[in-house]
Enzyme design. Sequence first.
Site, PDB file in Angstrom:
ATOM      1  NE  ARG A   1      -4.310  -1.358   0.271  1.00 25.23           N
ATOM      2  CZ  ARG A   1      -4.515  -2.354  -0.594  1.00 25.23           C
ATOM      3  NH1 ARG A   1      -3.650  -2.615  -1.538  1.00 25.23           N
ATOM      4  NH2 ARG A   1      -5.612  -3.083  -0.531  1.00 25.23           N
TER       5      ARG A   1
ATOM      6  CG  HIS B   1      -3.721   0.078  -6.439  1.00 22.83           C
ATOM      7  ND1 HIS B   1      -3.989   0.638  -5.220  1.00 22.83           N
ATOM      8  CD2 HIS B   1      -3.839  -1.257  -6.251  1.00 22.83           C
ATOM      9  CE1 HIS B   1      -4.269  -0.314  -4.339  1.00 22.83           C
ATOM     10  NE2 HIS B   1      -4.176  -1.489  -4.952  1.00 22.83           N
TER      11      HIS B   1
END
Length: 309
Positions: A224, A272
């Site tokens: 993340r 992402h």
Amino acid sequence: MALLIKTDIDRGDAWAEALAANYPELKVYSWPYDGDPAAIDYALVWQPPEGELKRYPNLKAVFSVGAGVDHLASDPDLPEGVPVVRMVEPGLTAGMSEYVVWAVMNHHRFMLDYAAQRREKVWEELLQLPAEARQVGMLGLGVLGRDALEKLKPFGFRLAGWSRSPKSISGVTCFHGIGGFDEFLAGTDILVCLLPLTPETEGILNAEAFAKLPAGAAVINVGRGGHLVEKDLLEALDSDQISGATLDVFQQEPLPEDHPFWEHPRVFMTPHIASMTVPETAVRAVVANIQRLEAGEALQHVVDMKRGY
Ligand code: NAP
Ligand code: GLV
């Protein structure tokens, strides 16, 4: 029995079709839902607005569309006592291992240097190192970290991993906890982050950690954005302590237009997409879990909300 779904990436009718094929009796509603909240038994969600899940008084379980559950753990109004299940499904795992193998090779085979040479029209052979000369260090030895290490094995890299609890994995030197962190870093040439984002792991990729890696190490962040202190990485790249980075996740997504990563020659970026949940395979895992619960059995892959993963 009714399930509410809120996914992020538009996959057309793929989710509804896969659910209908695997569990025809299940009524499926897409978010936003304006029917009776009491009729919803299960939710399958990605980044629901804060407080949204509290609206459904009869929820029996919340399924995360993603492996990471930080998008749910950050909701102060997450309904208490309702189990949260993280996504474990073969499509997501396979996609992540593909990306990690590619990113490790990107650094191992000096692709950032060749990209720079290409921009400058330079034709120069760089001395290639054998895979066994490099150690790949995996932060996180969960479902995804372990699979990626397995897929790296045939190439001959030295492999190491770091987790919270002790592990024993054939062909992988395992370290754990704060006590094992420095030794793990000291031997790592290519560092991969596949940790969940929790209060303990936030900012773990920072100046102190970079200084403990051998000079010229590479960093791959597919966990993340919150794991990485972005300004520390920029400084470590400028000082050549870190030779390059492959980043899939960022503090702010989408990455702001004026962010220095966009133009940085030693940063390779993706939006992402390191891996994506595959509706066709994910639905089987969700349906199997619903059937388990309905049969009075325990759910699999329930998140320990106190630990945050
Ligand atoms: P997982 O199976 O829950 O594994 C998590 C691993 O991290 C475990 O080995 C755990 O240690 C370790 N860990 C957690 N907290 C730690 C700490 N404080 N210190 C040391 N180790 C710690 O998770 P997963 O399914 O592999 O997924 C990992 C993460 O990948 C997700 O949470 C998500 O953030 C990220 N992800 C990103 C993408 C993308 O497209 N970029 C896609 C999918 C997932 P123990 O084994 O000791 O518990
Ligand atoms: C994606 O980021 C996931 O957590 O599955």
